[in-house]
Write an enzyme that holds these catalytic residues in place. Sequence first.
Site, PDB file in Angstrom:
ATOM      1  N   ARG A   1       0.834  -1.199   0.000  1.00 32.38           N
ATOM      2  CA  ARG A   1       0.000   0.000   0.000  1.00 32.38           C
ATOM      3  C   ARG A   1       0.869   1.249   0.000  1.00 32.38           C
ATOM      4  O   ARG A   1       1.892   1.304   0.674  1.00 32.38           O
ATOM      5  CB  ARG A   1      -0.895   0.020   1.245  1.00 32.38           C
TER       6      ARG A   1
ATOM      7  N   ARG B   1     -21.579 -16.360  -4.763  1.00 27.29           N
ATOM      8  CA  ARG B   1     -22.069 -15.235  -5.565  1.00 27.29           C
ATOM      9  C   ARG B   1     -21.206 -13.989  -5.377  1.00 27.29           C
ATOM     10  O   ARG B   1     -21.304 -13.040  -6.166  1.00 27.29           O
ATOM     11  CB  ARG B   1     -23.522 -14.927  -5.224  1.00 27.29           C
TER      12      ARG B   1
ATOM     13  N   ASP C   1     -30.821 -12.290  -8.713  1.00 27.64           N
ATOM     14  CA  ASP C   1     -31.304 -13.645  -8.536  1.00 27.64           C
ATOM     15  C   ASP C   1     -32.116 -14.042  -9.761  1.00 27.64           C
ATOM     16  O   ASP C   1     -32.641 -13.185 -10.482  1.00 27.64           O
ATOM     17  CB  ASP C   1     -32.171 -13.757  -7.281  1.00 27.64           C
ATOM     18  N   GLU C   2     -32.226 -15.336  -9.950  1.00 30.48           N
ATOM     19  CA  GLU C   2     -32.936 -15.846 -11.128  1.00 30.48           C
ATOM     20  C   GLU C   2     -34.369 -15.324 -11.216  1.00 30.48           C
ATOM     21  O   GLU C   2     -34.879 -15.051 -12.313  1.00 30.48           O
ATOM     22  CB  GLU C   2     -32.933 -17.372 -11.088  1.00 30.48           C
TER      23      GLU C   2
ATOM     24  N   GLU D   1     -26.092 -14.291   2.986  1.00 29.65           N
ATOM     25  CA  GLU D   1     -24.974 -13.678   2.268  1.00 29.65           C
ATOM     26  C   GLU D   1     -25.245 -12.221   1.922  1.00 29.65           C
ATOM     27  O   GLU D   1     -24.331 -11.381   1.936  1.00 29.65           O
ATOM     28  CB  GLU D   1     -24.638 -14.483   1.000  1.00 29.65           C
ATOM     29  N   ASP D   2     -26.503 -11.872   1.627  1.00 31.21           N
ATOM     30  CA  ASP D   2     -26.788 -10.480   1.291  1.00 31.21           C
ATOM     31  C   ASP D   2     -26.715  -9.592   2.534  1.00 31.21           C
ATOM     32  O   ASP D   2     -26.328  -8.425   2.451  1.00 31.21           O
ATOM     33  CB  ASP D   2     -28.149 -10.353   0.606  1.00 31.21           C
TER      34      ASP D   2
ATOM     35  N   ARG E   1     -32.267 -15.608   9.331  1.00 30.91           N
ATOM     36  CA  ARG E   1     -31.773 -14.269   8.985  1.00 30.91           C
ATOM     37  C   ARG E   1     -31.609 -13.415  10.240  1.00 30.91           C
ATOM     38  O   ARG E   1     -30.670 -12.614  10.343  1.00 30.91           O
ATOM     39  CB  ARG E   1     -32.725 -13.611   7.992  1.00 30.91           C
TER      40      ARG E   1
END
Length: 759
Positions: free
Chosen positions: A431, A539, A555-556, A643-644, A715
């Site tokens: 860095r 993802r 998402d699908e 995960e979200d 959740r």
Amino acid sequence: MQTRKKYIFLTFLASWLLLFFFGGDQLRRFALFSGRREEARRNWPRWTDRALLKSFADPEELQRDGDPSLLSPRERRAAWLSVHKGGRCRMETCFDFSRCEKHGFKVFTYPQERGQPVSESYGKILSSIERSRYYTPDPAQACLFVLGIDTLDRDRLSAQYVRNVDQKIRGFPLWNGGRNHLIFKLYSGTWPDYTGDLGFDTGQALLAQASFDTDSFRPGFDVSIPLFSKEHPQRGGERGWLHQDSVPPRKKYLLVFKGKRYLTGIGSGTRNALHHIHNGKDIISLTTCKHGKDWEKHKDTRCDKDNVDYEKFDYQELLHNSTFCIVPRGRRLGSFRFLEALQAACIPVLLSDGWELPFAEAIDWGKAAVVGSERLLLQIPSAVRCIHPERVLAFQQQTQFLWDAYFSSVDKIVHTTLEIIKDRLSPHRSRSRFLWNALPGGLLVLPDFSTHLGDFPFYYLQHGSSPSKKFTAFIRAVSQAGSLSQPLLRLIQAVSESQYCAQIVVLWSCEKPPPPSGKWPQTTVPLTVIQGRRKLSDRFFPFEAIQTDAVLSLDEHSSLSTSEVDFAFVVWCSFPERIVGFPTQSHFWDPEQGRWGFTSKWTNELSMVLTAAAFYHRYYHSLFTEYLPAGLRELVDGLAACEDILMNVLVAAVTKLPPIKVTQRKQHKEGVAQQAECGDGTAGTPPAEQRSPPAPHSASAKAKGMAGSRRFSQRQDCLNQLADWFGYMPLVSSQLRLDPVLFKDQVSVLRKKYPRLEK
């Protein structure tokens, strides 16, 4: 007569010659060096101009330095070298780089000895390492080793002093003379001289030490750390005290100090002189003699008055209401008040000559502190009065950034130490000093991702640049093998028609292989299918196929139009460091349950934008995968739709900002993110708050209700476990939603840029 004069002259000349040969050395010392010594006294300090900067100190006092019994610098250096045999160590000579080549920068901590407890502070250090991404339980994979023996307190008079360390470490098969070992130390030496004696030979080990003396510090090898108390939090830590309502920067007091005054011994000279700058108005300098067992034995004529004045002011009140805080040396060079001043946004005025400041290898302290000289104490008030208010505010803001980035918890102190060492292993990929001293800080900027500022989402505004004008649509698909669902086909079609779409990447998260290429729709942009590992954390893996700065995570079963995609991307280009998207949730504190909760109901606040339909910078994929420890990713893989939440928490922790919601035609429906989706095709189940009550006597409806309740509970658990791991709740609430100009206005449709958003 001439002969007599001649004999007198020869006799005089012979006497001078004899004096020169037998006493000349003493004569030269007296005649020359005494003059030089006086000149040195008159010209001190050398870097100042005597005509412009008057010294208020007596020359004799400067030579004594407050205590005639102190060791000279040469004697202190010799005492230090007698303990540290590898005093001339550098990374190139005392560190084995080959241990770090195969497995990267991994750290192994020795197991603790039975019957030998460690202090609370050292336990926090070991815990910080073991719960980090650096840790490995296998010493064969380790690049760096940390002892299980508590080495923090090396004061022989301390109850926490561990004896016979030398004998113990020599029996360790991995010790190897200290090579590739890191030793943490907060206190060294003991009364009265407090030298750097550790009581054991550190060999070729690196030292992470508080109160480091510049004479004994080995640049590019050792690391200077701050002195912190045992109450310092393990993780998270309290935020700084500077808020928007605390400007203008000038406060009630200009300069303050409240602390102990040492009557004798090292460190007494500076603190004994602090009363000279006290004016009782905007400069408060208070000391007390009332500490130690025998303070009354050494009390002077000022002690009684000082003790009375000392009780008139509250220390915390002074910190809150002062612009500058004096941070003088104590018995050792560092003191606790250094971190206290940083947190309080009270600009530290350092009076500790020879102190190697914490993390000075990376941090530019000239932007956050005033480094003074103990010998020029009386000039400090006039010096700080000359600092312009704008500069004062810049100093205060930098103190808050440094506190939050590197010092607010033991985790951050330890991780900063390790990252500084890691940067030395690959200088070409380290860095820059700018990255260490600008938001969000060096810990959150991964050099393995890039060393170019334009590749990160944080520096566009500062450098007048902008992210790339295209995005990658990243779709997580869970359709059954051999067929593509209609929602997926419609989504691919809508996204591919966006003028900003560069490519579409489909993450196939089923065990069965994806359909053949002929089954996929024809698009105007490249479409790539990647076989996933059936993990929810996949993802956010930094796939090489993602080449653009912007990522549209889908998402699908997400339902978006091309207009919605275009508008959201335009908004994201103005806020590239944030998550910008459609479906939202908000968190709240439940006092009855004593835990965090969240809701998907439409409210006036939001704190999360679900990654089922959201834009963010691709750097967050690297941060998610490489910055977070494996334990958090395993948590995500074990709980449905966690995960979200983790991605939102991570971005909020980095930016300290909320996500941004953009307008949407219809309410979003979340799919049930379970591995069973690939086999039974049950994706598309909305969350509990958005579902209608199950129909009576319907087994499938009851099953879906139970699955939704279980998912909602998971959740909740995920949110609370993440708050516990970070040590605080990083999510930031917002009441902002961005709509296009003329949205829903009663004007002609032809005048609107995104008319389809209103259909």
